[in-house]
Design a protein around this motif. Structure first.
Motif, PDB file in Angstrom:
ATOM      1  N   THR A   1       0.725  -1.190   0.082  1.00  0.00           N
ATOM      2  CA  THR A   1       0.027  -0.022  -0.035  1.00  0.00           C
ATOM      3  C   THR A   1       0.975   1.362  -0.048  1.00  0.00           C
ATOM      4  OG1 THR A   1      -1.822  -1.220   1.205  1.00  0.00           O
ATOM      5  CG2 THR A   1      -1.758   1.323   1.348  1.00  0.00           C
ATOM      6  N   ALA A   2       0.460   2.107  -0.901  1.00  0.00           N
ATOM      7  CA  ALA A   2       1.219   3.461  -0.705  1.00  0.00           C
ATOM      8  C   ALA A   2       0.065   4.620  -0.474  1.00  0.00           C
ATOM      9  CB  ALA A   2       1.743   3.832  -2.119  1.00  0.00           C
ATOM     10  N   ILE A   3       0.288   5.422   0.463  1.00  0.00           N
ATOM     11  CA  ILE A   3      -0.565   6.447   0.891  1.00  0.00           C
ATOM     12  C   ILE A   3      -0.358   7.742   0.751  1.00  0.00           C
ATOM     13  CG2 ILE A   3      -1.950   7.084   2.849  1.00  0.00           C
ATOM     14  CD1 ILE A   3      -1.420   4.352   4.110  1.00  0.00           C
ATOM     15  N   VAL A   4      -0.868   8.676  -0.255  1.00  0.00           N
ATOM     16  CA  VAL A   4      -0.597  10.069  -0.155  1.00  0.00           C
ATOM     17  C   VAL A   4      -1.589  10.931   0.519  1.00  0.00           C
ATOM     18  CG1 VAL A   4      -0.187  11.985  -1.892  1.00  0.00           C
ATOM     19  CG2 VAL A   4       0.946   9.699  -2.448  1.00  0.00           C
ATOM     20  N   ARG A   5      -1.502  11.829   1.571  1.00  0.00           N
ATOM     21  CA  ARG A   5      -2.353  12.429   1.966  1.00  0.00           C
ATOM     22  C   ARG A   5      -2.024  14.075   2.376  1.00  0.00           C
ATOM     23  NH1 ARG A   5      -3.345   8.804   7.334  1.00  0.00           N
ATOM     24  NH2 ARG A   5      -1.201   8.381   8.071  1.00  0.00           N
ATOM     25  N   MET A   6      -3.154  14.835   2.533  1.00  0.00           N
ATOM     26  CA  MET A   6      -2.693  16.193   2.935  1.00  0.00           C
ATOM     27  C   MET A   6      -3.653  16.151   4.383  1.00  0.00           C
ATOM     28  SD  MET A   6      -4.407  19.916   1.564  1.00  0.00           S
ATOM     29  CE  MET A   6      -3.119  19.789   0.169  1.00  0.00           C
ATOM     30  N   ASN A   7      -2.807  16.351   5.609  1.00  0.00           N
ATOM     31  CA  ASN A   7      -3.159  16.660   6.781  1.00  0.00           C
ATOM     32  C   ASN A   7      -2.805  18.079   7.170  1.00  0.00           C
ATOM     33  OD1 ASN A   7      -3.643  13.870   6.733  1.00  0.00           O
ATOM     34  ND2 ASN A   7      -2.676  13.189   8.618  1.00  0.00           N
ATOM     35  N   ASP A   8      -4.080  18.743   7.594  1.00  0.00           N
ATOM     36  CA  ASP A   8      -3.774  20.058   7.754  1.00  0.00           C
ATOM     37  C   ASP A   8      -4.925  20.621   8.282  1.00  0.00           C
ATOM     38  OD1 ASP A   8      -2.763  22.912   7.901  1.00  0.00           O
ATOM     39  OD2 ASP A   8      -1.809  22.543   5.822  1.00  0.00           O
ATOM     40  N   SER A   9      -5.168  21.831   8.920  1.00  0.00           N
ATOM     41  CA  SER A   9      -6.205  22.601   9.552  1.00  0.00           C
ATOM     42  C   SER A   9      -7.168  23.087   8.358  1.00  0.00           C
ATOM     43  CB  SER A   9      -5.890  23.714  10.548  1.00  0.00           C
ATOM     44  OG  SER A   9      -4.902  24.576   9.980  1.00  0.00           O
ATOM     45  N   VAL A  10      -6.436  23.287   7.114  1.00  0.00           N
ATOM     46  CA  VAL A  10      -7.208  23.611   5.985  1.00  0.00           C
ATOM     47  C   VAL A  10      -6.781  22.826   4.921  1.00  0.00           C
ATOM     48  CG1 VAL A  10      -7.657  26.042   6.737  1.00  0.00           C
ATOM     49  CG2 VAL A  10      -5.706  25.551   5.541  1.00  0.00           C
ATOM     50  N   ILE A  11      -7.712  22.521   3.990  1.00  0.00           N
ATOM     51  CA  ILE A  11      -7.328  21.900   2.698  1.00  0.00           C
ATOM     52  C   ILE A  11      -7.487  22.708   1.485  1.00  0.00           C
ATOM     53  CG2 ILE A  11      -8.102  19.974   1.176  1.00  0.00           C
ATOM     54  CD1 ILE A  11      -7.079  19.069   4.079  1.00  0.00           C
ATOM     55  N   ASN A  12      -6.347  23.078   1.190  1.00  0.00           N
ATOM     56  CA  ASN A  12      -6.023  24.284   0.098  1.00  0.00           C
ATOM     57  C   ASN A  12      -4.908  23.831  -0.680  1.00  0.00           C
ATOM     58  OD1 ASN A  12      -4.486  25.537   1.574  1.00  0.00           O
ATOM     59  ND2 ASN A  12      -5.912  27.125   2.382  1.00  0.00           N
ATOM     60  N   SER A  13      -4.448  24.671  -1.418  1.00  0.00           N
ATOM     61  CA  SER A  13      -3.159  24.719  -2.231  1.00  0.00           C
ATOM     62  C   SER A  13      -1.961  24.801  -1.290  1.00  0.00           C
ATOM     63  CB  SER A  13      -2.980  25.646  -3.369  1.00  0.00           C
ATOM     64  OG  SER A  13      -3.126  27.067  -2.593  1.00  0.00           O
ATOM     65  N   LYS A  14      -2.140  25.354   0.061  1.00  0.00           N
ATOM     66  CA  LYS A  14      -0.839  25.616   0.888  1.00  0.00           C
ATOM     67  C   LYS A  14      -0.959  24.238   1.993  1.00  0.00           C
ATOM     68  CE  LYS A  14      -1.086  30.626   0.702  1.00  0.00           C
ATOM     69  NZ  LYS A  14      -1.185  31.705   1.371  1.00  0.00           N
ATOM     70  N   GLY A  15      -1.831  23.472   1.902  1.00  0.00           N
ATOM     71  CA  GLY A  15      -2.046  22.295   2.741  1.00  0.00           C
ATOM     72  C   GLY A  15      -0.837  21.366   2.566  1.00  0.00           C
ATOM     73  N   GLN A  16      -0.310  20.832   3.864  1.00  0.00           N
ATOM     74  CA  GLN A  16       0.774  19.951   3.854  1.00  0.00           C
ATOM     75  C   GLN A  16       0.430  18.672   3.537  1.00  0.00           C
ATOM     76  OE1 GLN A  16       3.979  21.675   4.718  1.00  0.00           O
ATOM     77  NE2 GLN A  16       2.685  23.245   4.115  1.00  0.00           N
ATOM     78  N   TRP A  17       1.459  18.055   2.920  1.00  0.00           N
ATOM     79  CA  TRP A  17       1.407  16.732   2.396  1.00  0.00           C
ATOM     80  C   TRP A  17       2.121  15.649   3.397  1.00  0.00           C
ATOM     81  CZ3 TRP A  17      -2.066  15.348  -1.468  1.00  0.00           C
ATOM     82  CH2 TRP A  17      -2.633  16.084  -1.873  1.00  0.00           C
ATOM     83  N   GLN A  18       1.730  14.414   3.492  1.00  0.00           N
ATOM     84  CA  GLN A  18       2.299  13.182   4.091  1.00  0.00           C
ATOM     85  C   GLN A  18       2.374  12.127   2.906  1.00  0.00           C
ATOM     86  OE1 GLN A  18       0.577  12.226   7.822  1.00  0.00           O
ATOM     87  NE2 GLN A  18       1.201  13.858   8.737  1.00  0.00           N
TER      88      GLN A  18
END
Length: 289
Positions: free
Chosen positions: A123-140
């Motif tokens: 399994t490969a997992i790409v996700r954005m975990n942040d207080s907001v979901i937008n172009s500045k959101g941080q990825w894991q």
């Protein structure tokens, strides 16, 4: 006559779809069913039975998950797409309520090893975990590999490794799993330390049992992170409204809950929060096999 013919087509299409899902998933799942769609709501108010001498906390957790298996040409292997969205609302003492989102796309390859009892799930997992979901959101970015050994028709054992680039550092966790059909009415399944479920069948409409789950997530917060460690043990009842639509109600208690904020490699601040009771409600489109 035309209406009757159309209904037959729909029944055949539905039957084919269900069998494709079952064929894909039965080779890899660590459970006796697959939720194609799953909508959950969890509430943990400031009320508990133990560990009540720390800071008051209220938690609400909601999420929407899908699982889309795609069978490969050999009909034994599959690619599984499992996009999901979830949100945590955290309120500690009288501080402002904080909200954290996750949008993710796990992609899994289920592969059986011919002429053996072994298979694996990558399994490969790409996700954005942040207080907001937008172009500045941080990825894991992270992933897992799980090897499965089928001891016999009713028992499969699993061993694996999970790695994720959390905001507090690289998180590595060994995995041990089981998928055990004890008898016609009882199942034990899951992958520890993440989850373990005992399920008892009353009849085709009702199941009850015990769930354990352990959650470790981190979210971008200002210039640092918010870490959520939530461990839950609860009793559940599944009610099948039809063959595939199920309502799950669960109640239990958290333990060793931990909310931590900090800056990677620099500072950590444990919020020292209480453990509380929780209730969980889930609506799912589920296929059993």
């Amino acid at each position: 006559m035309h209406m009757h013919h159309s209904n037959n087509k729909k029944k055949i299409a539905g039957w084919l779809l269900a069998n494709v899902f079952i064929a894909c998933v039965s080779t890899v799942a660590a459970q006796p069913y697959l939720d194609i769609l799953n909508l959950k709501y969890v509430s943990s108010p400031d009320a508990g039975l133990f560990n009540q001498n720390k800071n008051a906390v209220k938690i609400r957790h909601i999420g929407f998950t899908t699982n889309i298996p795609i069978r490969l040409k050999n009909k034994k292997d599959a690619v599984i797409l499992s996009p999901f969205w979830e949100n945590w609302l955290l309120k500690i003492n009288n501080q402002n309520q904080e909200s954290y989102h996750s949008v993710a796309l796990p992609v899994s390859l289920s592969k059986s090893i011919p002429y053996t009892r072994w298979s694996y799930l990558l399994t490969a997992i790409v996700r954005m975990n942040d207080s907001v979901i937008n172009s500045k959101g941080q990825w894991q970015v992270g992933g897992a590999i799980i090897s499965s050994y089928k001891r016999h028709e009713r028992l499969t054992l699993k061993l694996g490794l999970y790695i994720n680039n959390e905001f507090f550092g690289v998180f590595v966790m060994p995995l041990v799993g089981i998928d055990w059909k004890i008898d016609a009415g009882n199942n034990l399944f899951g992958i520890l330390p993440g989850n373990l479920t005992y399920e008892h069948k009353i009849n085709s409409r009702f199941y009850y049992g015990v769930n354990f789950r352990a959650i470790t997530n981190s979210y971008s917060k200002d210039k640092g992170y918010q870490r959520v460690n939530e461990n839950q043990l609860g009793f559940f009842l599944d009610t099948y409204l039809s063959k595939k639509f199920v309502i799950n109600i669960e109640a239990g208690h958290s333990f060793y809950r931990k909310l931590e904020s900090g800056v990677k490699h620099i500072s950590k601040l444990n919020a020292e929060v209480n453990d509380n009771l929780y209730v969980r409600a889930t609506l799912a489109y589920r296929i059993r096999f």
